[in-house]
Design a protein around this motif. Sequence first.
Motif, PDB file in Angstrom:
ATOM      1  N   TYR A  61       0.837  -1.204   0.000  1.00  0.00           N
ATOM      2  CA  TYR A  61       0.000   0.000   0.000  1.00  0.00           C
ATOM      3  C   TYR A  61       0.871   1.253   0.000  1.00  0.00           C
ATOM      4  O   TYR A  61       0.657   2.170  -0.793  1.00  0.00           O
ATOM      5  N   ILE A  76       0.408   3.646  -3.070  1.00  0.00           N
ATOM      6  CA  ILE A  76      -0.413   4.827  -2.766  1.00  0.00           C
ATOM      7  C   ILE A  76       0.429   5.800  -1.948  1.00  0.00           C
ATOM      8  O   ILE A  76       0.432   5.773  -0.727  1.00  0.00           O
ATOM      9  N   PRO A 100      -2.665   9.320  -0.603  1.00  0.00           N
ATOM     10  CA  PRO A 100      -4.054   8.832  -0.587  1.00  0.00           C
ATOM     11  C   PRO A 100      -5.095   9.908  -0.899  1.00  0.00           C
ATOM     12  O   PRO A 100      -6.103   9.614  -1.532  1.00  0.00           O
ATOM     13  N   LEU A 157      -6.672   7.963  -4.098  1.00  0.00           N
ATOM     14  CA  LEU A 157      -7.820   7.094  -3.847  1.00  0.00           C
ATOM     15  C   LEU A 157      -9.112   7.734  -4.336  1.00  0.00           C
ATOM     16  O   LEU A 157      -9.247   8.957  -4.388  1.00  0.00           O
ATOM     17  N   TRP A 188      -7.586   4.377  -9.099  1.00  0.00           N
ATOM     18  CA  TRP A 188      -7.708   3.667  -7.822  1.00  0.00           C
ATOM     19  C   TRP A 188      -9.110   3.909  -7.262  1.00  0.00           C
ATOM     20  O   TRP A 188      -9.292   4.694  -6.334  1.00  0.00           O
ATOM     21  N   ALA A 240     -11.057   2.093  -5.390  1.00  0.00           N
ATOM     22  CA  ALA A 240     -11.165   1.652  -3.984  1.00  0.00           C
ATOM     23  C   ALA A 240     -12.614   1.564  -3.519  1.00  0.00           C
ATOM     24  O   ALA A 240     -13.043   2.298  -2.635  1.00  0.00           O
ATOM     25  N   VAL A 291     -13.232   1.342   0.204  1.00  0.00           N
ATOM     26  CA  VAL A 291     -12.980   2.620   0.869  1.00  0.00           C
ATOM     27  C   VAL A 291     -14.173   3.542   0.683  1.00  0.00           C
ATOM     28  O   VAL A 291     -14.635   4.184   1.629  1.00  0.00           O
TER      29      VAL A 291
END
Length: 178
Positions: free
Chosen positions: A44, A48, A51, A55, A60, A62, A65
């Motif tokens: 991670y 990343i 973030p 993200l 990404w 996610a 998340v």
Amino acid sequence: AAGQSADLLNDFRAGHEVGASPARQVIAQCAGVVVGSLVGSLVYLALITDPDTQLLTQEWPAPAVATWKAVAETLGVGLSGIPFSALIAMVIAGAIGIVLALVERRVDGQRLLLVPSGATLGLAFVIPAGTSITLFLGAALASLLHWLAPRWAARFLLSAAAGLVAGESLFGVVSVWF
């Protein structure tokens, strides 16, 4: 934590199906937590680096998340942030989960295959639909293989499925670099 707990319970069920010792499963799961935490954190951090900007983007997305971010933002204002119809759905889903668990304790043998897993049904509502459909298709294919080639399936299917899942995950990580 809830998703991981459900996964571990499903692992126990799968382990029971193949005759694995519960004590050894616990040891393997604890080792997996330690190794997975270390390796997962390192990967991670390597992938990343920022973030806040990486993200929840096209590269990404996610989805897990995004799901839990929405839950945290909604519950940040208390239960009033949840629509009344969703509260009713939560109560109904909780009742269905309890009923499924009770039925699972009373049913034995081949009839147990007809009882859906409450944890799996719940998980299907918090992961992307495409993932749920893919999991369903994999389970349907596994059932078909158990019916067509029971000896082969009993011996190789679980390993083949685990290899496919691990391979897909590794491909997802490696594809980022290419």
